[in-house]
Write a protein that holds these residues in place. Structure first.
Motif, short mmCIF file in Angstrom:
data_model
loop_
_atom_site.label_atom_id
_atom_site.label_comp_id
_atom_site.label_asym_id
_atom_site.label_seq_id
_atom_site.Cartn_x
_atom_site.Cartn_y
_atom_site.Cartn_z
N ARG A 1 0.82 -1.20 0.00
CA ARG A 1 0.00 0.00 0.00
C ARG A 1 0.86 1.26 0.00
NH1 ARG A 1 -1.44 3.72 2.54
NH2 ARG A 1 -3.03 4.55 3.81
N SER A 2 1.82 1.34 0.92
CA SER A 2 2.70 2.51 0.99
C SER A 2 4.18 2.14 0.93
CB SER A 2 2.43 3.32 2.27
OG SER A 2 2.73 2.54 3.41
N SER A 3 4.47 0.86 0.89
CA SER A 3 5.87 0.43 0.93
C SER A 3 6.28 -0.30 -0.35
CB SER A 3 6.11 -0.49 2.13
OG SER A 3 5.38 -1.69 1.97
N MET A 4 7.59 -0.38 -0.54
CA MET A 4 8.17 -1.06 -1.70
C MET A 4 9.37 -1.87 -1.23
SD MET A 4 8.28 2.41 -3.93
CE MET A 4 8.65 3.32 -2.43
N ARG A 5 9.53 -3.05 -1.79
CA ARG A 5 10.73 -3.87 -1.56
C ARG A 5 11.62 -3.68 -2.78
NH1 ARG A 5 10.32 -8.35 2.05
NH2 ARG A 5 11.44 -9.60 0.55
N LEU A 6 12.84 -3.23 -2.53
CA LEU A 6 13.77 -2.87 -3.60
C LEU A 6 14.99 -3.78 -3.57
CD1 LEU A 6 13.62 0.97 -2.92
CD2 LEU A 6 12.14 -0.37 -4.44
N ARG A 7 15.21 -4.50 -4.64
CA ARG A 7 16.36 -5.40 -4.75
C ARG A 7 17.49 -4.63 -5.44
NH1 ARG A 7 17.29 -9.98 -2.62
NH2 ARG A 7 15.07 -10.47 -2.76
N LEU A 8 18.66 -4.58 -4.78
CA LEU A 8 19.82 -3.84 -5.29
C LEU A 8 21.02 -4.75 -5.41
CD1 LEU A 8 19.53 -0.70 -3.00
CD2 LEU A 8 18.70 -0.93 -5.34
N GLU A 9 21.86 -4.48 -6.40
CA GLU A 9 23.14 -5.16 -6.55
C GLU A 9 24.20 -4.12 -6.87
OE1 GLU A 9 22.66 -9.65 -8.08
OE2 GLU A 9 22.32 -8.13 -9.60
N GLY A 10 25.37 -4.27 -6.25
CA GLY A 10 26.50 -3.38 -6.51
C GLY A 10 27.61 -4.14 -7.20
N PHE A 11 28.22 -3.51 -8.19
CA PHE A 11 29.28 -4.12 -8.98
C PHE A 11 30.54 -3.27 -8.95
CE2 PHE A 11 25.33 -5.69 -10.66
CZ PHE A 11 25.58 -7.02 -10.96
N ALA A 12 31.68 -3.93 -9.01
CA ALA A 12 32.98 -3.24 -9.08
C ALA A 12 33.59 -3.50 -10.45
CB ALA A 12 33.92 -3.77 -8.00
N ALA A 13 34.35 -2.53 -10.92
CA ALA A 13 35.09 -2.68 -12.18
C ALA A 13 36.23 -1.68 -12.19
CB ALA A 13 34.19 -2.44 -13.39
N ALA A 14 37.23 -1.97 -12.99
CA ALA A 14 38.30 -1.00 -13.19
C ALA A 14 37.72 0.21 -13.91
CB ALA A 14 39.43 -1.62 -14.01
N PRO A 15 38.16 1.43 -13.57
CA PRO A 15 37.59 2.61 -14.21
C PRO A 15 37.82 2.66 -15.72
CG PRO A 15 39.10 3.24 -12.44
CD PRO A 15 39.11 1.76 -12.53
N ALA A 16 38.87 2.01 -16.19
CA ALA A 16 39.15 2.01 -17.63
C ALA A 16 38.32 0.97 -18.37
CB ALA A 16 40.63 1.75 -17.86
N GLY A 17 37.47 0.26 -17.66
CA GLY A 17 36.63 -0.76 -18.28
C GLY A 17 37.08 -2.15 -17.88
#
Length: 125
Positions: A83-99
């Motif tokens: 009704r007023s809430s949301m479940r949010l699935r998040l993922e964080g990724f790492a990479a070298a800045p040059a790709g």
């Protein structure tokens, strides 16, 4: 969810700095959590079409170390809407800045509540 999932939205991307490091040369878990909270705020605002706030983190799992000098990207999707809430699935990724290859470093499930102008819960459209 994976970075290539069509449902996952890119939410933020930043570079880790020496000031973000712990004594072992990795990035503070608290810094990572703060970035995830920012991303959850963006995703929640998009879905609820207005202000929202994090009320719980039901799951936060560090999968691998994030190192200073790496690019950190967060992707997310709305898993469920109440009704007023949301479940949010998040993922964080790492990479070298040059790709190069991205690797998952964190996954989390945030609960966010939509807010009205007085800061009280409001229905999610």
């Amino acid at each position: 969810m994976s970075e290539t999932s069509e449902a996952a939205l890119p939410l933020l991307r930043t570079l880790t700095l020496p000031s973000d490091a712990n004594l072992n040369g990795g990035v503070f878990g608290g810094w990572i959590m703060a970035e995830l909270d920012k991303a959850a705020g963006l995703l929640g605002m998009r879905r609820s079409q207005g202000p929202c706030t994090t009320v719980a983190v039901e799951n936060l799992r560090f999968v691998a170390a994030l190192k200073v000098g790496e690019e950190f990207s967060v992707f997310g999707q709305v898993e469920a809407v109440g009704r007023s809430s949301m479940r949010l699935r998040l993922e964080g990724f790492a990479a070298a800045p040059a790709g190069g290859e991205r690797r998952r470093v964190v996954e989390a499930l945030f609960v966010s509540v939509a807010l009205d102008d007085a800061g009280r819960p409001r229905p999610v459209p």
